[in-house]
Design a protein around this motif. Structure first.
Motif, short mmCIF file in Angstrom:
data_model
loop_
_atom_site.label_atom_id
_atom_site.label_comp_id
_atom_site.label_asym_id
_atom_site.label_seq_id
_atom_site.Cartn_x
_atom_site.Cartn_y
_atom_site.Cartn_z
N GLU A 1 8.04 30.29 33.72
CA GLU A 1 8.16 29.58 32.38
C GLU A 1 8.63 30.43 31.48
O GLU A 1 7.98 31.21 31.10
N THR A 2 10.02 30.28 30.73
CA THR A 2 10.18 31.13 29.83
C THR A 2 10.35 30.39 28.51
O THR A 2 10.57 29.11 28.63
N PRO A 3 10.14 31.02 27.34
CA PRO A 3 10.13 30.20 26.23
C PRO A 3 11.55 29.68 25.85
O PRO A 3 11.72 28.61 24.84
N GLU A 4 12.42 30.08 26.25
CA GLU A 4 13.94 29.81 25.98
C GLU A 4 14.97 29.74 27.20
O GLU A 4 14.52 30.63 28.10
N ASP A 5 15.94 29.36 27.06
CA ASP A 5 16.79 29.42 28.36
C ASP A 5 17.19 30.97 28.40
O ASP A 5 17.43 31.37 27.31
N ILE A 6 17.64 31.41 29.82
CA ILE A 6 18.04 32.61 29.91
C ILE A 6 19.64 32.46 30.26
O ILE A 6 20.13 31.84 30.71
N ASN A 7 20.34 33.51 29.73
CA ASN A 7 21.83 33.33 30.06
C ASN A 7 22.26 33.83 31.45
O ASN A 7 21.18 34.25 32.26
N LEU A 8 23.34 33.74 31.86
CA LEU A 8 23.88 34.08 33.23
C LEU A 8 23.69 35.36 33.79
O LEU A 8 23.12 35.70 34.84
N VAL A 9 23.66 36.28 32.93
CA VAL A 9 23.64 37.54 33.14
C VAL A 9 22.24 38.17 33.45
O VAL A 9 21.85 38.67 34.27
N GLN A 10 21.38 37.48 32.42
CA GLN A 10 19.81 37.95 32.83
C GLN A 10 19.36 37.28 33.87
O GLN A 10 18.45 37.81 34.48
N LYS A 11 19.87 35.96 34.15
CA LYS A 11 19.57 35.24 35.43
C LYS A 11 20.13 36.26 36.67
O LYS A 11 19.11 36.29 37.70
N ASN A 12 20.95 36.59 36.74
CA ASN A 12 21.51 37.30 38.09
C ASN A 12 20.78 38.76 37.99
O ASN A 12 20.22 39.44 39.15
N ASN B 1 5.07 39.17 37.44
CA ASN B 1 4.95 39.35 35.88
C ASN B 1 5.14 40.74 35.74
O ASN B 1 5.78 41.05 34.60
N GLU B 2 5.01 41.73 36.44
CA GLU B 2 5.34 43.07 36.36
C GLU B 2 6.97 43.27 36.19
O GLU B 2 7.27 43.98 35.38
N THR B 3 7.71 42.42 37.16
CA THR B 3 9.02 42.53 37.05
C THR B 3 9.55 41.98 35.46
O THR B 3 10.49 42.69 34.73
N LYS C 1 17.54 37.63 39.37
CA LYS C 1 17.61 37.20 40.61
C LYS C 1 17.61 38.43 41.66
O LYS C 1 17.09 38.58 42.78
N GLY C 2 18.44 39.24 41.31
CA GLY C 2 18.60 40.69 42.08
C GLY C 2 17.12 41.34 42.08
O GLY C 2 16.75 41.88 43.27
N LYS C 3 16.31 41.33 41.22
CA LYS C 3 15.10 42.31 41.21
C LYS C 3 13.88 41.40 42.08
O LYS C 3 13.18 41.82 42.64
N LEU C 4 14.19 40.12 41.87
CA LEU C 4 13.29 39.16 42.79
C LEU C 4 13.59 39.53 44.19
O LEU C 4 12.80 39.42 45.07
N GLN C 5 15.02 39.44 44.47
CA GLN C 5 15.46 39.66 45.95
C GLN C 5 14.57 41.03 46.35
O GLN C 5 14.63 41.12 47.68
#
Length: 186
Positions: A37-48, A18-20, A51-55
């Motif tokens: 769950e996000t309200p809309e699709d996220i793009n590849l840049v946002q996803k990456n 949540n904080e991230t 992903k880095g922050k979660l890692q």
């Protein structure tokens, strides 16, 4: 859009995710064990970036359908054992099939292939962890714990506990009470 995350096991994990999301300014509908769950699709840049922050936090963003299924199974088992305890009386296989929408045999085979242990072994390990927790709380006796976790008898619970920990439930409880006394005397 649903994004699936590996290694989320409790409320603290959900709070960190949540904080991230807040720090990234990424809108979301909800965060649950193993899922955003996000309200809309996220793009590849946002996803990456996500992903880095979660890692950095020790989590992994999952892409494979099988990995997503495994994480969903693990989350459902954790929820079944740790949150619901014995409040449901249906078989584990029925509970998982109903909640995840897959045939139990398929889930069990997929789990075994990916995790190198059977799904039943994972359920037993989670139940043993719950028994440890309940023994340390010292609010329930073994018979009450057996009922709460849907064991057929105290003997079955004790045998399973000893097989997985090397200790009988009473020895485990005594050992931890001694440890607690020793820490209090420091």
């Amino acid at each position: 859009m649903k994004l699936y995350i590996k290694h989320m096991v409790g409320q603290k994990c959900k709070d960190k995710v949540n904080e991230t999301l807040i720090n990234l300014g990424m809108p979301y509908v909800c965060v649950d064990l193993g899922m955003i769950e996000t309200p809309e699709d996220i793009n590849l840049v946002q996803k990456n970036i996500l992903k880095g922050k979660l890692q950095d936090l020790g989590f992994d963003l999952l892409d494979s359908k099988k990995h997503i299924l495994i994480e969903n199974i693990k989350s459902a088992v954790i929820q079944m054992v740790h949150q619901y305890g014995g409040q449901h009386k249906e078989k584990h296989s029925d509970y998982l099939s109903r909640n995840l929408g897959y045939d139990y045999t398929y889930m069990s085979n997929t789990f075994s292939q990916q995790k190198k242990m059977t799904l039943q072994q994972f359920i037993i390990l989670q139940k043993v962890e719950k028994i440890k927790e309940l023994l340390l709380y010292d609010e329930l006796n073994l018979a009450e714990i057996a009922v709460k976790l849907n064991y057929s008898s105290v003997a079955h619970l004790s045998n399973q506990f000893k097989k997985n920990t090397g200790f009988s439930p009473s020895d485990y409880k005594k050992m931890n009470l001694k440890r607690k006394e020793n820490l209090e005397n420091l």
